[in-house]
Design a protein around this motif. Structure first.
Motif, PDB file in Angstrom:
ATOM      1  N   GLY A  96     -58.566   8.017 -58.906  1.00 45.77           N
ATOM      2  CA  GLY A  96     -58.725   9.443 -58.363  1.00 45.77           C
ATOM      3  C   GLY A  96     -58.705   9.516 -56.935  1.00 45.77           C
ATOM      4  N   GLY A  97     -59.145  11.027 -56.628  1.00 46.28           N
ATOM      5  CA  GLY A  97     -59.109  11.448 -55.200  1.00 46.28           C
ATOM      6  C   GLY A  97     -60.051  10.713 -54.248  1.00 46.28           C
ATOM      7  N   LEU A  98     -61.197  10.248 -54.742  1.00 43.30           N
ATOM      8  CA  LEU A  98     -61.923   9.439 -53.648  1.00 43.30           C
ATOM      9  C   LEU A  98     -62.066   8.107 -53.855  1.00 43.30           C
ATOM     10  N   THR A 165     -63.728  16.361 -49.661  1.00 41.92           N
ATOM     11  CA  THR A 165     -64.111  15.744 -50.742  1.00 41.92           C
ATOM     12  C   THR A 165     -64.914  16.419 -51.697  1.00 41.92           C
ATOM     13  N   GLN A 166     -65.461  17.441 -51.479  1.00 39.72           N
ATOM     14  CA  GLN A 166     -66.229  18.246 -52.252  1.00 39.72           C
ATOM     15  C   GLN A 166     -65.645  18.386 -53.782  1.00 39.72           C
ATOM     16  N   GLY A 167     -66.141  18.191 -54.784  1.00 35.56           N
ATOM     17  CA  GLY A 167     -65.412  18.377 -55.898  1.00 35.56           C
ATOM     18  C   GLY A 167     -64.562  17.305 -56.678  1.00 35.56           C
ATOM     19  N   GLN A 168     -64.271  16.212 -55.667  1.00 32.00           N
ATOM     20  CA  GLN A 168     -63.321  15.239 -56.034  1.00 32.00           C
ATOM     21  C   GLN A 168     -64.126  14.242 -56.905  1.00 32.00           C
ATOM     22  N   THR A 169     -63.358  13.481 -57.743  1.00 28.21           N
ATOM     23  CA  THR A 169     -63.934  12.358 -58.259  1.00 28.21           C
ATOM     24  C   THR A 169     -63.109  11.228 -58.414  1.00 28.21           C
ATOM     25  N   ALA A 170     -63.908  10.008 -58.666  1.00 28.46           N
ATOM     26  CA  ALA A 170     -63.023   8.807 -58.908  1.00 28.46           C
ATOM     27  C   ALA A 170     -63.642   8.105 -59.953  1.00 28.46           C
TER      28      ALA A 170
END
Length: 184
Positions: A96-98, A165-170
């Motif tokens: 995921g993004g993070l 990073t707001q709203g991103q998940t991992a």
């Protein structure tokens, strides 16, 4: 001119050794030796069985922010149901993004999990902490046969997580491995 004496190729010592060897071979007598053996009762040797069981359901998707405090996201019971002691180790992965910024802290301890990782870890606990790129082991944890401990998982974000990073998940995964060790 003087004449040199011819020397016997074996010399006197060789002649004596030859006579002794012939005498031993030709001498009458007996040759004997002793062999002794004993048989013992059969013995069974067997290896122990390693069995690591992790139980529990659910988790939390508590939001975290860069550099913020770690949040408890999962509590599980980890038990050694085998008959040999196990040394525990962990590895982390995430997608995921993070994924590169996620920090996981895993504690295996006797007792309940706190909302945040303890400042001082009990002597009987093991703790691993690291990013999903490179986990580190801070303490070795051994789980005795028949023993159960509480596994606590906290998540946080590295203070250097990228902007936006707001709203991103991992989605993070933790693999706990139990390796048989010699019984004390």
């Amino acid at each position: 001119m003087s004449r040199k004496k011819a020397k016997a190729p074996l010399g006197i010592a060789g002649l004596i050794a030859g006579v002794v060897a012939v005498a031993v071979v030709m001498a009458p007598g007996t040759l004997s030796y002793f062999v002794s053996s004993t048989q013992t009762q059969a013995v069974s040797v067997s290896s122990g069985g390693a069995a690591l069981v992790i139980t529990g359901t659910g988790g939390s998707s508590t939001g975290v922010y860069p550099g913020g405090p770690a949040q408890l996201i999962a509590t599980r019971t980890i038990a050694n149901t085998g008959d040999v002691p196990l040394s525990l180790a962990s590895t982390f992965s995430a997608t995921g993004g993070l994924a590169a910024s996620v920090i996981l802290t895993v504690g295996v301890q006797s007792g309940a999990c706190a909302a945040t990782p303890p400042a001082t870890w009990p002597a009987d606990s093991g703790r691993w902490q690291g990013t999903t790129a490179a986990s580190t082991t801070a303490a070795d944890t051994t789980l005795a046969p028949g023993a159960a401990r509480t596994m606590c998982v906290w998540q946080s974000l590295d203070a250097s997580a990228p902007n936006g990073t707001q709203g991103q998940t991992a989605a993070a995964a933790i693999t706990i491995t139990g390796t048989q060790i010699a019984a004390p």
